[in-house]
Scaffold this active site. Structure first.
Site, PDB file in Angstrom:
ATOM      1  N   GLY A 183       0.704  -1.403   0.030  1.00 59.71           N
ATOM      2  CA  GLY A 183      -0.016   0.036   0.026  1.00 59.71           C
ATOM      3  C   GLY A 183       0.878   1.292   0.054  1.00 59.71           C
ATOM      4  O   GLY A 183       1.259   1.855  -1.159  1.00 59.71           O
ATOM      5  N   GLU A 228     -11.280 -10.374   4.795  1.00 60.38           N
ATOM      6  CA  GLU A 228     -12.442 -10.462   3.883  1.00 60.38           C
ATOM      7  C   GLU A 228     -13.617 -11.645   4.790  1.00 60.38           C
ATOM      8  O   GLU A 228     -13.007 -12.529   5.685  1.00 60.38           O
ATOM      9  CB  GLU A 228     -11.937 -11.082   2.632  1.00 60.38           C
ATOM     10  N   LYS A 268       3.009 -10.851  -2.970  1.00 58.21           N
ATOM     11  CA  LYS A 268       3.781  -9.717  -2.772  1.00 58.21           C
ATOM     12  C   LYS A 268       5.276 -10.103  -2.761  1.00 58.21           C
ATOM     13  O   LYS A 268       6.259  -9.152  -3.218  1.00 58.21           O
ATOM     14  CB  LYS A 268       3.495  -8.900  -1.551  1.00 58.21           C
TER      15      LYS A 268
HETATM   16  N1  LIG Z   1      -8.148  -2.134  -0.619  1.00 55.90           N
HETATM   17  C1  LIG Z   1      -6.906  -2.168  -0.332  1.00 55.90           C
HETATM   18  O1  LIG Z   1      -6.527  -1.682   0.639  1.00 55.90           O
HETATM   19  C2  LIG Z   1      -5.728  -2.627  -1.352  1.00 55.90           C
HETATM   20  C3  LIG Z   1      -4.590  -2.486  -0.825  1.00 55.90           C
HETATM   21  C4  LIG Z   1      -3.579  -2.648  -1.807  1.00 55.90           C
HETATM   22  C5  LIG Z   1      -3.839  -2.871  -3.327  1.00 55.90           C
HETATM   23  N2  LIG Z   1      -5.282  -3.232  -3.546  1.00 55.90           N
HETATM   24  C6  LIG Z   1      -5.775  -3.605  -4.855  1.00 55.90           C
HETATM   25  O2  LIG Z   1      -6.391  -2.592  -5.320  1.00 55.90           O
HETATM   26  C7  LIG Z   1      -7.300  -3.292  -6.206  1.00 55.90           C
HETATM   27  C8  LIG Z   1      -8.813  -2.682  -5.839  1.00 55.90           C
HETATM   28  O3  LIG Z   1      -9.164  -3.118  -4.411  1.00 55.90           O
HETATM   29  P1  LIG Z   1     -10.124  -2.434  -3.778  1.00 55.90           P
HETATM   30  O4  LIG Z   1      -9.939  -2.896  -2.238  1.00 55.90           O
HETATM   31  O5  LIG Z   1     -10.505  -1.071  -3.880  1.00 55.90           O
HETATM   32  O6  LIG Z   1     -11.492  -3.391  -4.270  1.00 55.90           O
HETATM   33  P2  LIG Z   1     -12.906  -3.321  -4.102  1.00 55.90           P
HETATM   34  O7  LIG Z   1     -13.357  -2.209  -3.102  1.00 55.90           O
HETATM   35  O8  LIG Z   1     -13.596  -4.667  -4.161  1.00 55.90           O
HETATM   36  O9  LIG Z   1     -13.503  -2.607  -5.551  1.00 55.90           O
HETATM   37  C9  LIG Z   1     -13.472  -3.300  -6.809  1.00 55.90           C
HETATM   38  C10 LIG Z   1     -14.151  -2.391  -7.989  1.00 55.90           C
HETATM   39  O10 LIG Z   1     -13.831  -3.130  -9.252  1.00 55.90           O
HETATM   40  C11 LIG Z   1     -15.183  -3.375  -9.821  1.00 55.90           C
HETATM   41  N3  LIG Z   1     -14.876  -4.539 -10.554  1.00 55.90           N
HETATM   42  C12 LIG Z   1     -14.662  -5.660  -9.670  1.00 55.90           C
HETATM   43  N4  LIG Z   1     -14.635  -6.668 -10.915  1.00 55.90           N
HETATM   44  C13 LIG Z   1     -15.273  -5.992 -11.932  1.00 55.90           C
HETATM   45  C14 LIG Z   1     -15.319  -6.413 -13.215  1.00 55.90           C
HETATM   46  N5  LIG Z   1     -15.190  -7.895 -13.571  1.00 55.90           N
HETATM   47  N6  LIG Z   1     -15.861  -5.681 -14.120  1.00 55.90           N
HETATM   48  C15 LIG Z   1     -15.868  -4.399 -13.732  1.00 55.90           C
HETATM   49  N7  LIG Z   1     -15.462  -3.783 -12.704  1.00 55.90           N
HETATM   50  C16 LIG Z   1     -15.479  -4.615 -11.768  1.00 55.90           C
HETATM   51  C17 LIG Z   1     -16.104  -3.000  -8.600  1.00 55.90           C
HETATM   52  O11 LIG Z   1     -17.323  -2.657  -9.213  1.00 55.90           O
HETATM   53  P3  LIG Z   1     -18.465  -2.458  -8.253  1.00 55.90           P
HETATM   54  O12 LIG Z   1     -18.297  -1.162  -7.541  1.00 55.90           O
HETATM   55  O13 LIG Z   1     -19.588  -2.087  -9.227  1.00 55.90           O
HETATM   56  O14 LIG Z   1     -18.773  -3.402  -7.265  1.00 55.90           O
HETATM   57  C18 LIG Z   1     -15.298  -2.206  -7.676  1.00 55.90           C
HETATM   58  O15 LIG Z   1     -15.791  -0.841  -8.130  1.00 55.90           O
HETATM   59  C19 LIG Z   1      -7.072  -4.665  -6.183  1.00 55.90           C
HETATM   60  O16 LIG Z   1      -6.276  -5.256  -7.076  1.00 55.90           O
HETATM   61  C20 LIG Z   1      -6.585  -4.759  -5.092  1.00 55.90           C
HETATM   62  O17 LIG Z   1      -5.561  -6.025  -4.730  1.00 55.90           O
HETATM   63  C21 LIG Z   1      -6.261  -2.994  -2.514  1.00 55.90           C
END
Ligand SMILES: NC(=O)c1ccc[n+]([C@@H]2O[C@H](COP(=O)([O-])OP(=O)(O)OC[C@H]3O[C@@H](n4cnc5c(N)ncnc54)[C@H](OP(=O)(O)O)[C@@H]3O)[C@@H](O)[C@H]2O)c1
Length: 427
Positions: free
Chosen positions: A136, A192, A207
């Protein structure tokens, strides 16, 4: 040359919506730092009808995220959907094939397809940025790729999963059980609903794989990396660790050894004299050692909307400023051979629950002697005629092969009543 960078964002969840918010509220700062105005010109996510803040609902929408790559009003694509396959992979490929910069936070995508995507990026002269994919808000990717580009790195290790660190720290602070603290981690949004990916070490393996590729040129093969999680750790192990002068941490470790590159994700006993032992809660920390730089520690929030979006923005600003990034292509080293697990050595903590009867200790020490394992210390507290009692062995450095043979034999003893707990000791 335009003074605007037009962005298409796919994924408007935790990270995507914070990236969009920061682009609005920090606009003057971003323009000053990059020389360009950052503008979101199109977005995509799964559900078009979901209510979204920061003006996201009124922006041009792509039903299929891959359409963002082809749009003439999108200069660079930001992929924040997640997942190693499907929509994220298709969008990444479409963006790079279109010769456009790709910015992603997707560790699963990079761990599985990072090399192919890097080669595509290089062929198409399209930059690939992924600062947010590991730890992050900690700038570990730029540190390895840029700040430490001048010399070798011998070792990269650290706390790469905040959920596990939160669980282990809270177990120690409160004396509560693993299952109980896991529920709290879920209710706080750290873990989760299906926490397996975090607590079984898979997230940390993705990672570590990315860090090993950047630091040592190791092949990106997360599925081959040994990854153990924290399910087997009990409050008793945490108390024994305290008594022995350690803290238990889930670590990703990559170390260049004479015969190859050692890589492993598992719980470790970390001496309380180490900085890592005192990294608590959901924080992450990464230590790097090299012959020229010596030790270097980076610590911070490894996840969460703000820290992760901040890392994504740093990539967007690099992109707007014209600073190139070619993914992994320039760092891969065909000679980086992974060390076979059997060849690696470690000192071990072995805790068994045994029947309190004469001869048990002798049986276990005989197995250790036959496997040529030298014992550093043995701890046994209290007596119980009714139930099992814990007994702990600390070994000197021993090969994985010898230890696993002895471990298999110990588990078969009728006096060993529960599956024993094994934790490696960080040298
Ligand atoms: N969260 C963290 O702290 C964190 C830290 C480091 C890295 N990451 C990385 O950042 C990325 C996003 O994480 P996040 O936590 O923001 O995820 P999230 O809250 O679950 O959001 C995912 C987003 O992607 C959309 N989405 C998912 N599948 C899709 C598909 N097949 N087609 C189109 N849209 C799709 C969802 O749409 P809807 O809104 O319509 O459901 C949502 O807007 C991931 O790769 C994760 O590993 C996250």
């Amino acid at each position: 040359m335009s003074n605007t960078l037009r962005l298409g964002i796919a994924g408007l969840g935790t990270v995507g919506s914070e990236v969009a918010r920061l682009i609005q509220v920090e606009a003057p700062l971003h323009e000053k730092r990059s020389g360009k105005k950052l503008v979101v010109t199109a977005v995509s996510a799964r559900d078009k009808n979901k209510k979204r803040d920061n003006g996201l609902s009124s922006l041009p929408w792509a039903d299929n995220p891959s359409e963002l790559a082809a749009r003439s009003d999108v200069d660079a694509v930001v992929e924040l959907m997640g997942g190693a396959e499907g929509a994220a992979k298709q969008l990444a490929e479409a963006t790079l094939k279109a010769g456009k910069p790709l910015i992603t936070a997707n560790k699963a995508l990079l761990a599985h397809h990072g090399l192919a995507l890097s080669e595509l990026a290089r062929k198409q002269s399209a930059p690939l940025y992924f600062e947010a994919a590991v730890a992050g808000g900690i700038p570990i990717i730029k540190t390895l790729r840029e700040a430490l580009a001048g010399g070798q790195v011998d070792e990269i290790f650290g706390i790469l999963n905040g959920t596990c660190n939160f669980i282990l720290t809270t177990m120690r602070d409160t004396g509560r059980s693993f299952g109980d603290v896991l529920k709290e981690a879920q209710s706080l949004g750290y873990a989760e609903a299906d926490p397996a990916f975090d607590i079984d070490g898979k997230d940390a393996a993705h990672k570590l794989s990315i860090l090993s590729a950047l630091g040592f040129g190791a092949p990106l093969e997360p599925e081959k990396l040994i990854a153990e999680g924290v399910r087997g750790i009990t409050s008793q192990d945490i108390l024994f660790a305290d008594e022995l002068g350690y803290r238990i941490k889930l670590l990703g470790v990559a170390r260049q050894e004479k015969d190859g590159l050692f890589q492993r994700v598992s719980p470790y006993m970390v001496s309380t004299s180490s900085t890592l032992a005192h990294v608590n809660g959901a924080m992450n920390a990464i230590m790097i050692r090299g012959p020229v730089i010596g030790p270097l520690v980076l610590m911070g929030h490894g996840a969460g909307a703000g820290p992760t979006a901040s890392a994504v923005l740093s990539d967007i600003i690099d992109c707007a400023s014209g600073r190139q990034a070619d993914g992994f292509a320039s760092v891969m080293n065909p000679k980086a051979t992974p060390l076979s697990a059997e060849k690696s050595k470690s000192a071990f903590y072995l805790r068994m629950m045994v029947q309190d009867q004469p001869g048990v200790l002798a049986d276990i020490t005989a197995i250790m002697r036959d496997a040529k394992i030298s014992i550093q210390s043995v701890i046994q507290h209290g007596r119980s005629e009714a139930g099992p009692v814990p007994i702990v062995f600390i070994t000197h450095d021993t090969s994985e092969k010898a230890f696993s043979e002895a471990f298999a034999a110990v588990k078969k003893l009728s006096s060993v009543l529960e599956p024993p707990c094994v934790i490696r000791i960080l040298p």
